[in-house]
Design an enzyme around this catalytic site. Sequence first.
Site, PDB file in Angstrom:
ATOM      1  N   PRO A   2       0.920  -1.104  -0.117  1.00  0.00           N
ATOM      2  CG  PRO A   2      -0.971  -1.410   1.997  1.00  0.00           C
ATOM      3  CD  PRO A   2       0.578  -2.054   1.668  1.00  0.00           C
ATOM      4  CD  GLU A   3       3.917   3.985  -4.037  1.00  0.00           C
ATOM      5  OE1 GLU A   3       3.941   5.054  -3.477  1.00  0.00           O
ATOM      6  OE2 GLU A   3       4.579   2.687  -5.120  1.00  0.00           O
ATOM      7  CG  HIS A  89      -3.789 -16.145   7.510  1.00  0.00           C
ATOM      8  ND1 HIS A  89      -3.003 -15.871   8.151  1.00  0.00           N
ATOM      9  CD2 HIS A  89      -3.871 -16.710   6.726  1.00  0.00           C
ATOM     10  CE1 HIS A  89      -2.365 -16.976   7.512  1.00  0.00           C
ATOM     11  NE2 HIS A  89      -2.723 -17.559   6.346  1.00  0.00           N
ATOM     12  NE  ARG A 108       5.590 -11.172   1.312  1.00  0.00           N
ATOM     13  CZ  ARG A 108       6.060 -11.150   0.142  1.00  0.00           C
ATOM     14  NH1 ARG A 108       5.345 -10.527  -1.201  1.00  0.00           N
ATOM     15  NH2 ARG A 108       7.498 -11.109  -0.207  1.00  0.00           N
ATOM     16  NE  ARG A 151      19.900  15.454  -2.697  1.00  0.00           N
ATOM     17  CZ  ARG A 151      18.675  14.439  -2.472  1.00  0.00           C
ATOM     18  NH1 ARG A 151      18.103  15.199  -1.243  1.00  0.00           N
ATOM     19  NH2 ARG A 151      18.792  13.376  -2.211  1.00  0.00           N
TER      20      ARG A 151
END
Length: 270
Positions: A2-3, A89, A108, A151
């Site tokens: 998930p972002e 789970h 996981r 940079r």
Amino acid sequence: MPELPEVETIRRGLAPRLTGRRILRVDLNRPDLRFAFGDGFAPALTGQTILGVDRRAKYLLIALAGGGVLLSHLGMTGRYSFDPEPKTHDHVVLHLNDGVRLVYSDTRRFGFMELIAPGELAQNRFLAGLGIEPLGNELSGAHLAHKFAGRRTPLKAALLDQRVIAGLGNIYVCEALFRAKLSPRRLTGTVKGARAEKLSQAIRGVLQDAIAAGGSTLRDYAAADGKLGYFQHGFDVYDREGQPCKKCKKTIARIVQSGRSSFFCPRCQR
Ligand SMILES: [Zn+2]
């Protein structure tokens, strides 16, 4: 994984169901996820009233009436649900005073939870070094140009650096660079002025669009209400190697930078 937009979507799903509820009981069906819960975890949560659900980068922050904060990271496959039926789970179950079971499951187990003591939020080991929120007021062209000045790293790497912008992941960096017409290989220090302004707007826009679409669904992600998001159908470049650019028809390219795939249009993005 998930972002940020997915985590924000989950936050919005959880907040109205949790705010004002009291935690009557905590069931831990394992001693750990990525990290051990510790003996004090369940007792400290039990009896607490939830004041609200916030987010910092990809961390959910569940504020408790006692002054503490429950920090939760979803890792790769973590998800919340309100499933009334126990399942194999179910790793963490919070029983709320309105009869609801809030279930955290994580096949996981890269996700984790940590109870932050009152007053220690700012110093927390996961939160202390984070850069600005990409959806907050601090994100601007001027801020990016200041951080990027001098940079010589590729722009892609600078945008994934969590100390600059927190919570921005690979998918949305690829998408934002396409919208800003900037190559992921461009030297970071060259992004200033109008380019930096356009990039800041692209970052905000791509995240807002993803949240509006309910978060993207990649593997194993579902919003807190179980509904799946669908923004991946709207990706301009991410995971589109070999397909035509939606703007110019040139073939979308993929390169590997710092071990992650960058998808971009070699003609539109310079
Ligand atoms: Zn193009």
